[in-house]
Design a protein around this motif. Structure first.
Motif, PDB file in Angstrom:
ATOM      1  N   ILE A   1       0.733  -1.177  -0.032  1.00 41.64           N
ATOM      2  CA  ILE A   1       0.094  -0.171   0.009  1.00 41.64           C
ATOM      3  C   ILE A   1       0.900   1.518  -0.065  1.00 41.64           C
ATOM      4  O   ILE A   1       0.764   2.004   0.780  1.00 41.64           O
ATOM      5  CB  ILE A   1      -0.936   0.180   1.197  1.00 41.64           C
ATOM      6  CG1 ILE A   1      -1.665  -1.465   1.392  1.00 41.64           C
ATOM      7  CG2 ILE A   1      -2.229   0.952   1.098  1.00 41.64           C
ATOM      8  CD1 ILE A   1      -2.583  -1.479   2.560  1.00 41.64           C
ATOM      9  N   ILE A   2       1.840   1.276  -0.770  1.00 39.96           N
ATOM     10  CA  ILE A   2       2.537   2.536  -1.068  1.00 39.96           C
ATOM     11  C   ILE A   2       2.732   2.902  -2.596  1.00 39.96           C
ATOM     12  O   ILE A   2       2.154   1.907  -3.519  1.00 39.96           O
ATOM     13  CB  ILE A   2       4.165   2.182  -0.624  1.00 39.96           C
ATOM     14  CG1 ILE A   2       4.598   1.103  -1.459  1.00 39.96           C
ATOM     15  CG2 ILE A   2       4.101   2.001   0.933  1.00 39.96           C
ATOM     16  CD1 ILE A   2       6.252   0.854  -0.890  1.00 39.96           C
ATOM     17  N   ASN A   3       3.112   3.789  -3.056  1.00 38.63           N
ATOM     18  CA  ASN A   3       3.373   3.960  -4.488  1.00 38.63           C
ATOM     19  C   ASN A   3       4.803   3.455  -4.951  1.00 38.63           C
ATOM     20  O   ASN A   3       5.719   3.220  -4.219  1.00 38.63           O
ATOM     21  CB  ASN A   3       3.339   5.514  -5.057  1.00 38.63           C
ATOM     22  CG  ASN A   3       3.990   6.378  -4.340  1.00 38.63           C
ATOM     23  OD1 ASN A   3       5.291   6.188  -4.287  1.00 38.63           O
ATOM     24  ND2 ASN A   3       3.245   7.399  -3.707  1.00 38.63           N
ATOM     25  N   ARG A   4       5.017   3.406  -6.396  1.00 37.66           N
ATOM     26  CA  ARG A   4       6.317   2.934  -6.846  1.00 37.66           C
ATOM     27  C   ARG A   4       7.514   3.859  -6.360  1.00 37.66           C
ATOM     28  O   ARG A   4       8.580   3.555  -6.253  1.00 37.66           O
ATOM     29  CB  ARG A   4       6.560   2.870  -8.275  1.00 37.66           C
ATOM     30  CG  ARG A   4       5.492   1.557  -8.874  1.00 37.66           C
ATOM     31  CD  ARG A   4       5.127   1.676 -10.305  1.00 37.66           C
ATOM     32  NE  ARG A   4       6.357   1.862 -11.213  1.00 37.66           N
ATOM     33  CZ  ARG A   4       7.375   0.744 -11.542  1.00 37.66           C
ATOM     34  NH1 ARG A   4       6.585  -0.382 -11.450  1.00 37.66           N
ATOM     35  NH2 ARG A   4       8.120   0.983 -12.396  1.00 37.66           N
ATOM     36  N   ASN A   5       7.272   5.231  -6.127  1.00 35.63           N
ATOM     37  CA  ASN A   5       8.339   6.233  -6.002  1.00 35.63           C
ATOM     38  C   ASN A   5       8.770   5.956  -4.748  1.00 35.63           C
ATOM     39  O   ASN A   5       9.992   6.045  -4.393  1.00 35.63           O
ATOM     40  CB  ASN A   5       7.839   7.544  -6.056  1.00 35.63           C
ATOM     41  CG  ASN A   5       7.564   8.096  -7.755  1.00 35.63           C
ATOM     42  OD1 ASN A   5       8.273   7.159  -8.561  1.00 35.63           O
ATOM     43  ND2 ASN A   5       6.730   9.109  -8.048  1.00 35.63           N
ATOM     44  N   THR A   6       7.794   5.476  -3.728  1.00 38.01           N
ATOM     45  CA  THR A   6       8.086   5.158  -2.552  1.00 38.01           C
ATOM     46  C   THR A   6       9.050   4.052  -2.345  1.00 38.01           C
ATOM     47  O   THR A   6      10.241   4.087  -1.624  1.00 38.01           O
ATOM     48  CB  THR A   6       7.046   4.976  -1.560  1.00 38.01           C
ATOM     49  OG1 THR A   6       6.119   6.090  -1.661  1.00 38.01           O
ATOM     50  CG2 THR A   6       7.389   4.673  -0.146  1.00 38.01           C
ATOM     51  N   PHE A   7       8.954   3.214  -3.088  1.00 35.89           N
ATOM     52  CA  PHE A   7       9.868   1.847  -3.276  1.00 35.89           C
ATOM     53  C   PHE A   7      11.062   2.167  -3.480  1.00 35.89           C
ATOM     54  O   PHE A   7      11.990   1.956  -3.078  1.00 35.89           O
ATOM     55  CB  PHE A   7       9.062   0.673  -4.227  1.00 35.89           C
ATOM     56  CG  PHE A   7      10.151  -0.351  -4.284  1.00 35.89           C
ATOM     57  CD1 PHE A   7      10.094  -1.437  -3.563  1.00 35.89           C
ATOM     58  CD2 PHE A   7      11.083  -0.259  -5.282  1.00 35.89           C
ATOM     59  CE1 PHE A   7      10.749  -2.719  -3.537  1.00 35.89           C
ATOM     60  CE2 PHE A   7      12.066  -1.512  -5.553  1.00 35.89           C
ATOM     61  CZ  PHE A   7      11.759  -2.626  -4.741  1.00 35.89           C
ATOM     62  N   TYR A   8      11.177   3.015  -4.530  1.00 37.94           N
ATOM     63  CA  TYR A   8      12.504   3.342  -5.167  1.00 37.94           C
ATOM     64  C   TYR A   8      13.449   4.254  -3.986  1.00 37.94           C
ATOM     65  O   TYR A   8      14.557   4.444  -4.375  1.00 37.94           O
ATOM     66  CB  TYR A   8      12.411   3.983  -6.487  1.00 37.94           C
ATOM     67  CG  TYR A   8      12.066   3.076  -7.621  1.00 37.94           C
ATOM     68  CD1 TYR A   8      12.875   1.913  -7.980  1.00 37.94           C
ATOM     69  CD2 TYR A   8      10.924   3.190  -8.177  1.00 37.94           C
ATOM     70  CE1 TYR A   8      12.315   0.889  -8.733  1.00 37.94           C
ATOM     71  CE2 TYR A   8      10.547   2.183  -9.143  1.00 37.94           C
ATOM     72  CZ  TYR A   8      11.318   1.149  -9.542  1.00 37.94           C
ATOM     73  OH  TYR A   8      10.956   0.150 -10.349  1.00 37.94           O
ATOM     74  N   LEU A   9      12.753   4.847  -3.300  1.00 46.79           N
ATOM     75  CA  LEU A   9      13.445   5.622  -2.177  1.00 46.79           C
ATOM     76  C   LEU A   9      14.176   4.607  -1.453  1.00 46.79           C
ATOM     77  O   LEU A   9      14.992   5.308  -0.675  1.00 46.79           O
ATOM     78  CB  LEU A   9      12.407   6.586  -1.210  1.00 46.79           C
ATOM     79  CG  LEU A   9      11.711   7.803  -2.002  1.00 46.79           C
ATOM     80  CD1 LEU A   9      10.928   8.626  -1.199  1.00 46.79           C
ATOM     81  CD2 LEU A   9      12.544   8.817  -2.607  1.00 46.79           C
ATOM     82  N   HIS A  10      13.923   3.402  -1.314  1.00 49.53           N
ATOM     83  CA  HIS A  10      14.598   2.602  -0.235  1.00 49.53           C
ATOM     84  C   HIS A  10      15.254   1.571  -0.801  1.00 49.53           C
ATOM     85  O   HIS A  10      16.296   1.132  -0.299  1.00 49.53           O
ATOM     86  CB  HIS A  10      13.247   2.048   0.519  1.00 49.53           C
ATOM     87  CG  HIS A  10      12.534   2.808   1.340  1.00 49.53           C
ATOM     88  ND1 HIS A  10      13.106   3.270   2.707  1.00 49.53           N
ATOM     89  CD2 HIS A  10      11.427   3.287   0.927  1.00 49.53           C
ATOM     90  CE1 HIS A  10      11.988   4.121   3.195  1.00 49.53           C
ATOM     91  NE2 HIS A  10      11.091   4.463   2.123  1.00 49.53           N
ATOM     92  N   TYR A  11      15.141   1.019  -2.254  1.00 53.14           N
ATOM     93  CA  TYR A  11      15.579   0.100  -2.914  1.00 53.14           C
ATOM     94  C   TYR A  11      15.828   0.374  -4.349  1.00 53.14           C
ATOM     95  O   TYR A  11      14.967   0.976  -5.033  1.00 53.14           O
ATOM     96  CB  TYR A  11      14.882  -1.341  -2.749  1.00 53.14           C
ATOM     97  CG  TYR A  11      14.664  -1.667  -1.309  1.00 53.14           C
ATOM     98  CD1 TYR A  11      15.703  -2.186  -0.449  1.00 53.14           C
ATOM     99  CD2 TYR A  11      13.516  -1.462  -0.686  1.00 53.14           C
ATOM    100  CE1 TYR A  11      15.367  -2.509   0.731  1.00 53.14           C
ATOM    101  CE2 TYR A  11      13.092  -1.751   0.609  1.00 53.14           C
ATOM    102  CZ  TYR A  11      14.377  -2.146   1.382  1.00 53.14           C
ATOM    103  OH  TYR A  11      14.031  -2.602   2.742  1.00 53.14           O
TER     104      TYR A  11
END
Length: 200
Positions: A43-53
Motif C-alpha cells: 500500500i505504497i506507490n512505486r516512487n516510495t519503493f525506489y526511495l528505499h531500494y
C-alpha cells in the motif's frame, strides 16, 4: 553523544515492503513479482519503493544480508572452544541459531522452501563454512577436508530446511540435541584434520 533519531516512518515503510515481498514470493514466485506488485501489496506507490531500494534484486540482497547478519550476532567464533573439546559451545550456538530462525521463521521458510531455495541454501552454506573456519590461519586446500566441510554444512542446512517447514511439530531442544551430537564431533575431526594437514 546522542544517537541519530530513528525515523519510525522509514522503519514502518521498509517493514511493509519486506513483508509484502515475502508474501508475494510465496504466492507468485520471485521471478513473476513486479515492483508494482510489491507497491500494491505494501500500500505504497512505486516512487516510495525506489526511495528505499534500487530494484527487486537489491531488495532481495539487502533482506539476505540483514538476516545473515543476525546469524553473525548469534553465532560467535568458536574455533578455540572446539579445539579445547568443549561440547557445551555447540548447544549454546545452536540454541542461539534456532531462536533466530524461529523469530524470523517467515523469511527463512520462504527462502528455503520456494523456488529460490537453491541459491539461498548455497548462500547459507557459504556463511556456515566461514564460521566453521573462523580463527584458522589459512583456508584448507586439501580435497578430503573440502569434501568433509561441504558434507557437514550441507547436512546442517538440510536439517534447518527440514525443521523450518514445520517448526511447530518439532521441539527445538530435541533438534539441538541431535544436531549437537552429530556436528560437534564432525567439526572437531575437521579442525584436527586441518591442523594436522597444516603442519605436514
Amino acid at each position: 553523544m546522542n544517537k541519530p533519531k530513528i525515523d519510525l516512518r522509514i522503519v514502518k515503510t521498509r517493514k511493509a515492503i519486506k513483508d509484502s515481498f515475502l508474501t508475494l514470493i510465496q504466492t507468485k514466485g520471485y521471478d513473476r513479482i513486479t515492483i508494482q506488485d510489491i507497491a500494491d501489496q505494501a500500500i505504497i506507490n512505486r516512487n516510495t519503493f525506489y526511495l528505499h531500494y534500487i530494484d527487486k534484486p537489491d531488495l532481495m540482497e539487502k533482506l539476505c544480508i540483514e538476516h545473515i547478519d543476525l546469524l553473525n550476532v548469534c553465532l560467535p567464533e568458536y574455533t578455540e572452544d572446539v579445539q579445547n573439546e568443549d561440547p557445551s559451545f555447540m548447544v549454546i550456538a545452536l540454541k542461539s541459531l534456532f531462536l533466530i530462525l524461529e523469530e524470523h521463521v517467515v523469511f527463512f521458510r520462504t527462502m528455503l522452501t520456494h523456488e529460490i531455495e537453491s541459491s539461498f541454501s548455497s548462500y547459507l552454506k557459504d556463511h556456515f563454512k566461514q564460521i566453521i573456519l573462523s580463527g584458522l590461519d589459512t583456508p584448507p586446500d586439501n580435497l578430503k577436508i573440502q569434501i568433509s566441510l561441504e558434507y557437514m554444512v550441507s547436512g546442517l542446512v538440510g536439517a534447518i530446511s527440514l525443521w523450518i517447514k514445520e517448526p511447530e511439530h518439532y521441539s527445538i531442544d530435541e533438534w539441538i540435541e541431535q544436531l549437537s551430537n552429530i556436528h560437534f564431533n564432525n567439526i572437531l575431526d575437521l579442525i584436527r584434520s586441518i591442523n594436522g594437514h597444516s603442519v605436514q
